[in-house]
Design a protein around this motif. Structure first.
Motif, PDB file in Angstrom:
ATOM      1  N   SER A  81      18.063  24.855  33.755  1.00 14.60           N
ATOM      2  CA  SER A  81      17.353  24.340  34.927  1.00 14.60           C
ATOM      3  C   SER A  81      18.052  24.667  36.235  1.00 14.60           C
ATOM      4  O   SER A  81      17.436  24.642  37.295  1.00 14.60           O
ATOM      5  CB  SER A  81      17.202  22.819  34.819  1.00 14.60           C
ATOM      6  N   SER A 120       5.575  15.198  36.929  1.00 16.11           N
ATOM      7  CA  SER A 120       6.663  15.415  35.971  1.00 16.11           C
ATOM      8  C   SER A 120       6.230  15.116  34.541  1.00 16.11           C
ATOM      9  O   SER A 120       6.767  15.693  33.591  1.00 16.11           O
ATOM     10  CB  SER A 120       7.872  14.541  36.341  1.00 16.11           C
ATOM     11  N   GLU A 121       5.272  14.223  34.377  1.00 15.99           N
ATOM     12  CA  GLU A 121       4.793  13.901  33.031  1.00 15.99           C
ATOM     13  C   GLU A 121       3.921  15.019  32.477  1.00 15.99           C
ATOM     14  O   GLU A 121       3.908  15.260  31.266  1.00 15.99           O
ATOM     15  CB  GLU A 121       3.990  12.596  33.073  1.00 15.99           C
ATOM     16  N   SER A 122       3.203  15.700  33.345  1.00 13.41           N
ATOM     17  CA  SER A 122       2.331  16.802  32.909  1.00 13.41           C
ATOM     18  C   SER A 122       2.221  17.814  34.043  1.00 13.41           C
ATOM     19  O   SER A 122       1.281  17.761  34.842  1.00 13.41           O
ATOM     20  CB  SER A 122       0.944  16.267  32.533  1.00 13.41           C
ATOM     21  N   PRO A 123       3.186  18.746  34.142  1.00  9.89           N
ATOM     22  CA  PRO A 123       3.196  19.701  35.265  1.00  9.89           C
ATOM     23  C   PRO A 123       1.985  20.626  35.247  1.00  9.89           C
ATOM     24  O   PRO A 123       1.826  21.435  34.327  1.00  9.89           O
ATOM     25  CB  PRO A 123       4.496  20.488  35.045  1.00  9.89           C
ATOM     26  N   VAL A 144      12.086  15.215  39.624  1.00  9.78           N
ATOM     27  CA  VAL A 144      11.044  15.830  38.792  1.00  9.78           C
ATOM     28  C   VAL A 144      11.679  16.759  37.756  1.00  9.78           C
ATOM     29  O   VAL A 144      11.336  16.724  36.568  1.00  9.78           O
ATOM     30  CB  VAL A 144      10.030  16.601  39.662  1.00  9.78           C
ATOM     31  N   ARG A 147      13.427  14.856  35.035  1.00 12.25           N
ATOM     32  CA  ARG A 147      12.469  14.228  34.120  1.00 12.25           C
ATOM     33  C   ARG A 147      11.831  15.248  33.184  1.00 12.25           C
ATOM     34  O   ARG A 147      11.714  15.005  31.981  1.00 12.25           O
ATOM     35  CB  ARG A 147      11.393  13.510  34.940  1.00 12.25           C
ATOM     36  N   THR A 148      11.398  16.386  33.707  1.00 13.29           N
ATOM     37  CA  THR A 148      10.752  17.386  32.850  1.00 13.29           C
ATOM     38  C   THR A 148      11.732  17.946  31.822  1.00 13.29           C
ATOM     39  O   THR A 148      11.366  18.195  30.665  1.00 13.29           O
ATOM     40  CB  THR A 148      10.176  18.538  33.694  1.00 13.29           C
ATOM     41  N   TYR A 153      10.765  20.174  28.705  1.00 12.18           N
ATOM     42  CA  TYR A 153       9.919  21.155  29.389  1.00 12.18           C
ATOM     43  C   TYR A 153      10.805  22.130  30.156  1.00 12.18           C
ATOM     44  O   TYR A 153      11.548  21.714  31.053  1.00 12.18           O
ATOM     45  CB  TYR A 153       8.966  20.443  30.352  1.00 12.18           C
ATOM     46  N   THR A 155      12.387  24.170  32.848  1.00 15.45           N
ATOM     47  CA  THR A 155      12.264  24.029  34.293  1.00 15.45           C
ATOM     48  C   THR A 155      13.379  24.803  34.972  1.00 15.45           C
ATOM     49  O   THR A 155      14.527  24.759  34.526  1.00 15.45           O
ATOM     50  CB  THR A 155      12.347  22.545  34.704  1.00 15.45           C
ATOM     51  N   LEU A 191       7.869  25.818  34.598  1.00 15.12           N
ATOM     52  CA  LEU A 191       7.870  25.045  35.844  1.00 15.12           C
ATOM     53  C   LEU A 191       8.965  25.591  36.752  1.00 15.12           C
ATOM     54  O   LEU A 191      10.142  25.581  36.385  1.00 15.12           O
ATOM     55  CB  LEU A 191       8.109  23.555  35.584  1.00 15.12           C
TER      56      LEU A 191
END
Length: 455
Positions: A81, A120-123, A144, A147-148, A153, A155, A191
């Motif tokens: 990230s 952040s829950e569903s980019p 964000v 969290r992702t 996820y 990122t 993301l």
């Protein structure tokens, strides 16, 4: 209809408890797994498709991601990230109302947090966070990313000036393919978070690279979060058209006004924000006839409708001094900003003074910066048109401004006296009631002298 929303404190509390439980599942003492023989530890590989396939040239996470234990996979995602020290910025420790003491700024910040949590829950799509330096954009963007990553996820977090430095250093004759790998990560990561867009040195090369990245992600509909510290109107046209796509991008200002390189323009004084609202507009002043009261009611309703649907139309409010024109214009700005949109409030004489000041050798801003900011703003209120000094230079600048906004159907509010001597071309634009302009005339007593007359 007001949408019922869960209190922000409860949302943040849930996220805190989830982060604690997720962190308890991983064991930080676990040793790093050996490098994958397929990706050689790079964790990303090229998509194996024939030339001509839409995904040819893209990269994707290596199969070793799925084979890792959850703790190691999260650790790998965190390293990928590029958050570094910014991992301390989470939703758990963010100020729920932001760093401003202004109530409207706090409302904007709360809306931005809610949107960032959902993102952040569903980019999906693009999320733009705007505001001056120090208003909390980077903290929110890093939260964000944190969290992702915790949700597994992939990122990538990049500060735009640093990103361009990396691309320049990798773009060397003896590079080992790092430029291509970095470019593919920017193009294809699920993301991408770009922090401080607009803070980079403005060069043709930098503009081209940023456009390539954003254009590719726009065409591929890849989730992207961007923080912007400069007015969006000052960005290059190509970038702005990609950023401001209503069906794809959501823009959340964290402050209702921005300082632009030391010069403040477009903000409402605190007293006007508090006092000049629709609720406090008086439609039945003392000594007003029934007809005059109806005139005030019509002006209030037209202004309210305009604030609810500022869709490229114009509202021209005419009336003599003290009739409430500035009150209604300020109320429109308050309402639009409360809904999370940008609106500039500019008194015409002050605007022209700002333009003149840019000609000074020691001016902190250029003429183009001030004029372009006002000319291309999403919504502009020009208060007291006609109170400026009547010089050919002033007439020319106002004509340029209004013609540009009229031709491009940019949302505009103008207050002016009922009898105003202006040039014929300008009068033609303002009188175009057949097109996008709504004209409202206030015929009422001077509210500033009402108490004096009553005595």
């Amino acid at each position: 209809m007001v949408e019922e929303m869960e209190p922000l404190g409860e949302i943040l509390a849930k996220l805190t408890s989830q982060n604690i439980s997720e962190g308890a599942q991983s064991n930080p003492s676990q040793s790093e797994p050996p490098a994958c023989t397929y990706c050689q530890g790079a964790q990303w590989v090229r998509v194996e498709v024939p030339f001509g396939d839409p995904r040819w040239g893209e990269i994707e996470p290596c199969i070793c991601w799925g084979s890792r234990e959850q703790g190691n996979r999260s650790s790998g995602l965190l390293r990928y990230s590029n958050l570094g020290a910014l991992t301390r910025f989470t939703f758990d420790n963010i100020q729920p109302k932001g760093l401003s003491d202004d109530s409207q700024d706090q409302t904007l910040f709360e809306k931005a947090i809610r949107s960032a949590i959902l993102f952040s829950e569903s980019p999906q799509g693009w999320l733009l966070l705007t505001g001056p330096s120090g208003c909390g954009k980077t903290h929110l963007a890093a939260a964000v990313a944190h969290r992702t990553v915790s949700l597994g996820y992939p990122t990538l977090f990049m500060v735009v000036p640093d990103l361009l430095d990396h691309l320049r250093s990798a773009f060397m004759p003896d590079n080992d393919g790092s430029y291509t790998l970095l470019s593919e990560q920017l193009y294809s990561t699920p993301l991408l978070i770009l922090d401080d867009l607009g803070a980079q040195a403005s060069t043709p090369w930098a503009s081209e690279k940023l456009f390539q990245v954003l254009n590719h992600r726009y065409n591929a509909e890849l989730a992207t979060l961007i923080t912007i510290a400069v007015p969006i109107e000052t960005l290059e046209d190509r970038l702005r058209t990609r950023l401001l796509q209503p069906a794809f991008s959501r823009v959340f200002p964290l402050r209702q006004s921005q300082e632009h390189t030391g010069l403040k323009i477009g903000s409402l004084p605190a007293k006007m924000r508090d006092q000049m609202t629709f609720e406090k507009f008086e439609t039945k002043p003392m000594q007003a006839t029934r007809k005059q009261q109806e005139s005030l009611q019509v002006a209030l309703q037209a202004s309210h409708n305009f604030a609810d649907h500022p869709d490229g139309s114009w509202l021209v409010i005419q009336g003599d001094t003290g009739r409430g024109k500035t009150h209604l214009a300020s109320a429109i700005v308050n309402e639009v900003r409360r809904n999370g949109k940008e609106a500039l409030f500019v008194r015409v004489p002050d605007f022209l003074d700002h333009l003149r000041a840019t000609y000074a050798p020691n001016s902190p801003v250029s003429y183009d910066q001030v004029f372009e900011r006002v000319k291309d703003s999403q919504m502009l209120v020009l208060d007291d048109l006609g109170s400026q000094s009547a010089t050919p230079w002033a007439e020319e600048k106002l004509f340029q401004l209004l013609v540009h906004r009229h031709d491009n159907q940019l949302t505009t509010v103008i207050t002016m006296p009922r009898t105003l001597s202006i040039s014929a071309p300008l009068a033609s634009r303002l009188g175009d009631v057949r097109g996008i302009i709504v004209l409202v005339e206030i015929d009422a007593p001077d509210h500033r002298n009402t108490d004096i007359r009553s005595k």
